[in-house]
Design a protein around this motif. Structure first.
Motif, short mmCIF file in Angstrom:
data_model
loop_
_atom_site.label_atom_id
_atom_site.label_comp_id
_atom_site.label_asym_id
_atom_site.label_seq_id
_atom_site.Cartn_x
_atom_site.Cartn_y
_atom_site.Cartn_z
N GLU A 168 22.19 3.67 10.28
CA GLU A 168 21.84 5.03 9.74
C GLU A 168 20.44 4.95 9.39
OE1 GLU A 168 23.87 7.30 8.41
OE2 GLU A 168 25.88 6.63 9.04
N HIS A 173 17.06 8.51 1.32
CA HIS A 173 17.51 7.97 0.52
C HIS A 173 16.21 7.00 -0.04
CE1 HIS A 173 21.71 8.72 0.81
NE2 HIS A 173 21.52 8.33 1.88
N ARG A 215 22.67 6.26 -9.01
CA ARG A 215 21.97 6.78 -7.73
C ARG A 215 22.36 5.72 -6.59
NH1 ARG A 215 17.83 8.05 -11.31
NH2 ARG A 215 16.71 6.25 -10.92
N LYS A 218 25.90 6.40 -5.50
CA LYS A 218 26.04 7.72 -4.82
C LYS A 218 25.46 7.60 -3.48
CE LYS A 218 24.50 12.42 -5.28
NZ LYS A 218 23.59 13.54 -5.80
N ALA A 219 24.29 6.72 -3.37
CA ALA A 219 23.98 6.51 -1.98
C ALA A 219 24.73 5.68 -1.02
CB ALA A 219 22.71 5.71 -2.02
N THR A 220 25.64 4.97 -1.52
CA THR A 220 26.80 4.21 -0.74
C THR A 220 27.68 5.07 -0.44
OG1 THR A 220 27.95 3.06 -2.91
CG2 THR A 220 25.88 2.02 -1.81
N GLU A 221 28.28 5.88 -1.30
CA GLU A 221 29.03 6.78 -0.98
C GLU A 221 28.86 7.95 0.01
OE1 GLU A 221 30.09 8.66 -4.68
OE2 GLU A 221 30.88 6.87 -5.49
N GLU A 222 27.66 8.48 -0.04
CA GLU A 222 27.08 9.36 0.96
C GLU A 222 27.11 8.63 2.36
OE1 GLU A 222 23.56 10.63 -0.41
OE2 GLU A 222 24.25 12.16 -1.89
N ALA A 225 30.69 8.28 3.65
CA ALA A 225 31.10 9.65 3.99
C ALA A 225 30.60 10.00 5.44
CB ALA A 225 30.63 10.70 3.08
N HIS A 226 29.49 9.52 5.78
CA HIS A 226 28.95 9.87 7.27
C HIS A 226 29.73 9.24 8.43
CE1 HIS A 226 24.77 10.98 5.29
NE2 HIS A 226 25.70 11.83 5.12
N ARG A 260 31.46 0.08 -2.01
CA ARG A 260 30.44 0.45 -2.51
C ARG A 260 29.50 -0.92 -3.10
NH1 ARG A 260 31.85 1.74 -8.27
NH2 ARG A 260 31.95 -0.89 -8.25
#
Length: 457
Positions: A168, A173, A215, A218-222, A225-226, A260
């Protein structure tokens, strides 16, 4: 050896020497203000085994290669993660750095293949490309005044981490490095204040911690999600392996939390220690012109003008020694804490169940019995002949035993390539009068960051 009367009566237990309980206030002050001095003072004043009562805790500090081997490698089942674990879990959850038992073994099994030698070798080009980008950024700053080298190295190591382990681009981020600083600041504050300040109080440091943790989550969730794994094998990067592993969880909330925790841990461990090591290396090299010139000569001789390849690692011998000597003086993980699960005996001293046991690479790497002129920066001490004369566990920058750092080979390749590529064309110079102070947080970093001027060679 110190014997003390047991509470139960006539039997006596063997207790390591150490400061009296009247020293608690002084020890607490050192714990808050200068943790490295606390450990140095204990080792220099009382020897290889020290007992220190600090507030409600009593530390059993062992500072000999044989002690490190026993606690970390010979009997690791009796020594689980200790001081700071609760605070680290607030930030990292139950990731690979904080988990124990079967959960840890499963996590290690899942990610281990991503760090196999063949796969790391295949990532050499990525490391070289990301380093070339950083060198290009630094090149444009020559003559502009001091540059935040810490920020540059953090951007670099996150870029390498994203491409090599997660497949990634982490460019979106950018706040990850700053967020981990806020998380570490709060975690260490809670450790040194021994939990005396309630976590629910809306103090500025606590509020920064909560915002940073949110934050990061949230970054790990994004990132997750990819990537949606198919029903086949998926990729061989860590993120793909983690996504496949959590599919077995019946409760989606548990799966989400596991993913996460693992990703937050990977993001921290995968960039922080290498960035810290590189910062210390550039500082030390600037203070030793002879070392800098030899590094420059080796880089130009081995690499010429091209990007390094994996096969160059064994040719960059002196550069490797510089990295190793840097980690001796400033080990990225400066302290390894454990809690004894059952009673034990170490070096002839009784260690009760529940005791906080500490091995400190920072002091172990300076032990005068195993290191001549231990405070001096001498990369030559890591040549093959001198290395063979030292006990294996006198030097443990990546830990030891079952919990030996899984990313050590990738970290070493990255550090060697970065130093070689920077040194062959640039000089990083500390401004006159600037001071560099180590700050022992979850890793050993430069307090306030490292600012250096960039010059062409």
């Amino acid at each position: 050896m110190t014997d003390t009367q047991s509470r139960s009566g006539g039997t006596r237990r063997r207790v390591p020497p150490g400061p009296s309980r009247w020293s608690t206030v002084k020890l607490l002050d050192m714990l808050l203000r200068d943790r490295l001095a606390l450990m140095r003072t204990a080792a220099n004043g009382y020897g290889d085994a020290v007992r220190m009562a600090i507030g409600p805790k009593t530390l059993y500090f062992f500072n000999h290669p044989d002690h490190a081997k026993y606690v970390l490698a010979d009997n690791p089942g009796n020594y689980h993660k200790g001081i700071g674990l609760h605070q680290a879990r607030r930030a990292l959850g139950d990731g690979l750095l904080t988990s124990e038992g079967e959960l840890w073994r499963e996590q290690r099994r899942v990610i281990q293949p991503a760090f196999q030698a063949r796969r790391i070798a295949a990532q050499a080009a990525v490391v070289a490309e990301e380093t070339a980008r950083m060198v290009g950024r630094l090149r444009t700053r020559t003559g502009d005044g001091p540059v935040d080298i810490t920020a540059q190295l953090t951007e670099l190591t996150l870029g390498v981490l994203g491409r090599t382990l997660l497949d990634e681009d982490l460019g979106g981020h950018a706040s990850i490095g700053h967020d981990f600083e806020a998380v570490q600041d709060q975690a260490m504050f809670e450790v040194v204040t021994i939990g005396a300040i309630p976590q629910f109080l809306p103090l500025p440091k606590q509020l920064r911690f909560r915002a940073a943790r949110a934050r990061l989550q949230k970054a790990t969730e994004e990132l997750a999600a990819h990537r949606v794994p198919d029903t086949g094998q998926g990729g061989d990067d860590v993120l793909s392996r983690l996504l496949l592993s959590v599919r077995a969880e019946r409760d989606p909330r548990v799966a989400r939390r596991r993913l996460r925790d693992e990703l937050v841990t990977l993001l921290l461990a995968g960039h922080e220690t290498t960035a810290s090591t590189l910062g210390w290396a550039f500082y030390l090299v600037d203070q030793h012109p002879r070392v800098a010139e030899r590094l420059r000569e080796e880089a130009r001789s081995v690499l010429g003008e091209r990007l390094p390849e994996f096969e160059d690692l064994h040719r960059l011998e002196y550069t490797t020694m510089v990295v190793e000597e840097t980690m001796r003086l400033y080990p990225p993980v400066w302290m390894l804490s454990r809690i004894a699960q059952g009673p034990d005996v170490i070096a002839g001293y009784d260690v009760p169940a529940g005791a906080d046991v500490v091995v400190c690479p920072y002091t172990l790497h300076r032990h005068p019995e195993f290191w001549e002129r231990p405070e001096r920066f001498e990369p030559e001490r890591f040549d093959r002949d001198r290395r063979a004369q030292r006990p294996r566990y006198a030097y443990i920058p990546f830990g030891a035993g079952p919990r030996f750092c899984v990313g050590n080979h990738l970290g070493m390749m990255e550090a060697v390539f970065v130093i070689a590529m920077v040194m062959r064309e640039l000089r990083l110079e500390l401004p006159r009068g600037a001071s560099v102070v180590p700050e022992p947080m979850l890793s050993l970093r430069v307090r306030g960051g490292l600012r250096m001027s960039v010059r062409r060679t």
